[in-house]
Design an enzyme around this catalytic site. Structure first.
Site, PDB file in Angstrom:
ATOM      1  N   ARG A 145      -0.614  -2.014  -7.022  1.00 38.59           N
ATOM      2  CA  ARG A 145      -1.198  -3.228  -6.440  1.00 38.59           C
ATOM      3  C   ARG A 145      -2.180  -3.875  -7.412  1.00 38.59           C
ATOM      4  O   ARG A 145      -2.175  -5.094  -7.600  1.00 38.59           O
ATOM      5  CB  ARG A 145      -1.902  -2.882  -5.122  1.00 38.59           C
ATOM      6  CG  ARG A 145      -0.946  -2.504  -4.020  1.00 38.59           C
ATOM      7  CD  ARG A 145      -1.632  -1.910  -2.810  1.00 38.59           C
ATOM      8  NE  ARG A 145      -2.573  -2.805  -2.160  1.00 38.59           N
ATOM      9  CZ  ARG A 145      -2.245  -3.831  -1.369  1.00 38.59           C
ATOM     10  NH1 ARG A 145      -0.956  -4.099  -1.145  1.00 38.59           N
ATOM     11  NH2 ARG A 145      -3.165  -4.573  -0.797  1.00 38.59           N
ATOM     12  N   ARG A 167       0.840  -1.189   0.000  1.00 40.46           N
ATOM     13  CA  ARG A 167       0.000   0.000   0.000  1.00 40.46           C
ATOM     14  C   ARG A 167       0.882   1.249   0.000  1.00 40.46           C
ATOM     15  O   ARG A 167       1.965   1.244   0.584  1.00 40.46           O
ATOM     16  CB  ARG A 167      -0.932   0.002   1.213  1.00 40.46           C
ATOM     17  CG  ARG A 167      -1.950  -1.139   1.180  1.00 40.46           C
ATOM     18  CD  ARG A 167      -2.861  -1.125   2.385  1.00 40.46           C
ATOM     19  NE  ARG A 167      -3.840  -2.204   2.320  1.00 40.46           N
ATOM     20  CZ  ARG A 167      -3.644  -3.436   2.787  1.00 40.46           C
ATOM     21  NH1 ARG A 167      -2.504  -3.743   3.382  1.00 40.46           N
ATOM     22  NH2 ARG A 167      -4.580  -4.361   2.672  1.00 40.46           N
ATOM     23  N   TYR A 221      -1.443 -15.654  12.980  1.00 35.86           N
ATOM     24  CA  TYR A 221      -0.399 -16.670  12.841  1.00 35.86           C
ATOM     25  C   TYR A 221      -0.010 -16.959  11.397  1.00 35.86           C
ATOM     26  O   TYR A 221       0.979 -17.638  11.155  1.00 35.86           O
ATOM     27  CB  TYR A 221      -0.866 -17.966  13.500  1.00 35.86           C
ATOM     28  CG  TYR A 221      -1.026 -17.840  15.000  1.00 35.86           C
ATOM     29  CD1 TYR A 221       0.072 -17.951  15.850  1.00 35.86           C
ATOM     30  CD2 TYR A 221      -2.264 -17.559  15.562  1.00 35.86           C
ATOM     31  CE1 TYR A 221      -0.063 -17.806  17.221  1.00 35.86           C
ATOM     32  CE2 TYR A 221      -2.418 -17.410  16.939  1.00 35.86           C
ATOM     33  CZ  TYR A 221      -1.318 -17.540  17.759  1.00 35.86           C
ATOM     34  OH  TYR A 221      -1.460 -17.388  19.114  1.00 35.86           O
ATOM     35  N   LYS A 255      -2.928  -2.062   7.433  1.00 40.18           N
ATOM     36  CA  LYS A 255      -4.343  -1.716   7.440  1.00 40.18           C
ATOM     37  C   LYS A 255      -5.153  -2.707   8.260  1.00 40.18           C
ATOM     38  O   LYS A 255      -6.066  -2.317   9.002  1.00 40.18           O
ATOM     39  CB  LYS A 255      -4.866  -1.678   6.002  1.00 40.18           C
ATOM     40  CG  LYS A 255      -6.347  -1.355   5.885  1.00 40.18           C
ATOM     41  CD  LYS A 255      -6.788  -1.332   4.439  1.00 40.18           C
ATOM     42  CE  LYS A 255      -8.274  -1.028   4.324  1.00 40.18           C
ATOM     43  NZ  LYS A 255      -8.721  -1.018   2.908  1.00 40.18           N
ATOM     44  N   HIS A 292      -4.259  -8.809   2.005  1.00 44.21           N
ATOM     45  CA  HIS A 292      -5.692  -8.578   2.113  1.00 44.21           C
ATOM     46  C   HIS A 292      -6.215  -9.213   3.386  1.00 44.21           C
ATOM     47  O   HIS A 292      -5.645 -10.166   3.909  1.00 44.21           O
ATOM     48  CB  HIS A 292      -6.424  -9.145   0.893  1.00 44.21           C
ATOM     49  CG  HIS A 292      -6.332  -8.250  -0.296  1.00 44.21           C
ATOM     50  ND1 HIS A 292      -6.590  -8.663  -1.568  1.00 44.21           N
ATOM     51  CD2 HIS A 292      -5.993  -6.923  -0.402  1.00 44.21           C
ATOM     52  CE1 HIS A 292      -6.420  -7.663  -2.412  1.00 44.21           C
ATOM     53  NE2 HIS A 292      -6.052  -6.591  -1.721  1.00 44.21           N
ATOM     54  N   HIS A 339      -1.625   3.566  -5.750  1.00 39.84           N
ATOM     55  CA  HIS A 339      -2.319   2.321  -5.377  1.00 39.84           C
ATOM     56  C   HIS A 339      -2.435   1.391  -6.582  1.00 39.84           C
ATOM     57  O   HIS A 339      -2.612   0.180  -6.441  1.00 39.84           O
ATOM     58  CB  HIS A 339      -3.709   2.653  -4.833  1.00 39.84           C
ATOM     59  CG  HIS A 339      -4.287   1.575  -3.971  1.00 39.84           C
ATOM     60  ND1 HIS A 339      -4.898   0.459  -4.480  1.00 39.84           N
ATOM     61  CD2 HIS A 339      -4.343   1.436  -2.626  1.00 39.84           C
ATOM     62  CE1 HIS A 339      -5.317  -0.319  -3.490  1.00 39.84           C
ATOM     63  NE2 HIS A 339      -4.978   0.255  -2.359  1.00 39.84           N
TER      64      HIS A 339
END
Length: 396
Positions: A335, A242, A368, A269, A358, A332
């Protein structure tokens, strides 16, 4: 003798509390400090008890006598006036503890760790302005669907349709939390999205035409501006993180021996750690950059001060100066470019989604799996860097 208002006004405090009886167990207790308290002495189930009726003159003689008669009626019905008062007080306390605002703030305190600070501030402000003034004091079990919908429509009328939908979404999370903690039985926000206009999703402009991508990569390589800016632009397509993550990249996050960029959860994010494998091309750019900024905090410090990174806007200005419009490419967009082409190239969608960082719906699992598919992602990132080189070299 029964008391009179004239007699009460004439009462003077003594060294000790003094009781003046009116009859039927009602008396006025005058404290040494001058305070005058109405009290009722009565017997219930064989025990002598007392209850306070308030302070004179706030509670006058007439009202004190009315309260005495009401207490006597309760006693005749087998109800202890003192116990009833405590039950009423407890019910008010419970209602306050289960109000929509209290439950919402409780939910927020438990989930703020999963939200970016800027987003968390927006959510708090949204509820403070749009929800709490209207229904904050209501017990959450008594909140109606129309209460939430009316608040969402007020937001919609300002033109912030996406924010109105977000308000309903967060209310749903609060209601589900209230269900889990036994405060209500229903999520009254269910289905309310349908009552609002649909959100027009804006897609960030991204190049996917291979010829045009090659032109952009060559333009970046020959960019003659601030050197750290040039390095940031060269790394953007290779790393496809990002824009804010690239902008604020710090040297301490890079393990060049392990060939990894390890981003802490606080910068992400979705508030989960993230690993970006570093290709040979990326390591080469970092080696060029290190003599310039390696002794500081940021990879890409501002041209004015090393205490702050470059701005995303300045990176956009650089791209515009190369001849790429806002309808073609954004920061952006790197991406979107990577996602589109890697999927076209046949890479496993899970590898791509994990590399794009995401969101994982299951926060426990997400905590994890930041290293999930890491060997496969290493190969994919190196192949991606080689592929970008081939596009850059294919001038035809």
């Amino acid at each position: 003798m029964p008391l009179t208002d004239t007699a009460i006004r004439a009462l003077k405090p003594a060294e000790k509390s003094t009781k003046y009886f009116d009859g039927g167990g009602l008396y006025l207790e005058v404290a040494p400090g001058g305070g005058k308290w109405w009290r009722l002495k009565y017997r219930f189930q064989g025990k002598e008890k007392r209850i306070s009726f308030g302070v004179y003159p706030t509670i006058g003689l007439k009202e004190a006598r009315e309260r005495r008669e009401e207490a006597k009626r309760l006693i005749a019905q087998g109800v202890d006036p003192s116990a009833q008062r405590q039950a009423i007080k407890a019910s008010f306390t419970s209602a306050e503890a289960d109000s929509f605002e209290v439950v919402t703030r409780e939910w927020f305190d438990k989930h703020v760790v999963n939200l970016a600070p800027s987003y968390a501030k927006k959510v708090r402000s949204l509820f403070d302005r749009q929800i709490f003034p209207a229904v904050g004091a209501k017990p959450i079990a008594e909140v109606e669907p129309t209460d939430i919908l009316n608040a969402a429509r007020r937001v919609e009328q300002t033109g912030a349709i996406e924010t109105a939908h977000r308000l309903i979404q967060i209310c749903g999370q609060v209601f589900r939390y209230a269900i889990a903690t036994g405060r209500t039985k229903y999520d009254v926000s269910t289905g309310l999205h349908a009552a609002l206009p649909k959100v027009n999703v804006k897609h960030m402009a991204a190049l996917t035409d291979k010829k045009r991508i090659g032109q952009l990569l060559r333009a970046i390589d020959t960019y003659g501006g601030f050197f750290p800016m040039r390095c940031a632009l060269r790394l953007a397509p290779l790393l496809f993180v990002r824009p804010g993550e690239l902008q604020k990249a710090e040297w301490a996050e890079f393990d060049l021996t392990a060939k990894e960029w390890r981003l802490p959860a606080s910068k992400m994010k979705m508030r989960q750690r993230h690993i970006v494998p570093l290709s040979r091309q990326t390591l080469s750019i970092l080696a060029e950059l290190q003599p310039y900024t390696g002794n500081g905090r940021f990879l890409f410090p501002s041209i004015r001060t090393e205490a702050k990174p470059i701005s995303i806007e300045s990176m956009l200005v650089a791209i515009r100066s190369m001849g790429f419009t806002k309808d073609e490419m954004t920061m952006h967009g790197f991406r979107g470019m990577a996602s589109t082409l890697l999927n076209e190239m046949g890479y496993n969608r899970d590898w791509i989604e994990r590399q794009l960082a995401h969101g994982e719906r299951d926060h426990v699992r997400a905590a994890y799996n930041y290293a999930e598919h890491l060997p496969e992602r290493r190969r994919m990132m190196q192949n991606w860097a080689d592929y970008l080189d081939s596009l850059k070299a294919a001038k035809d």
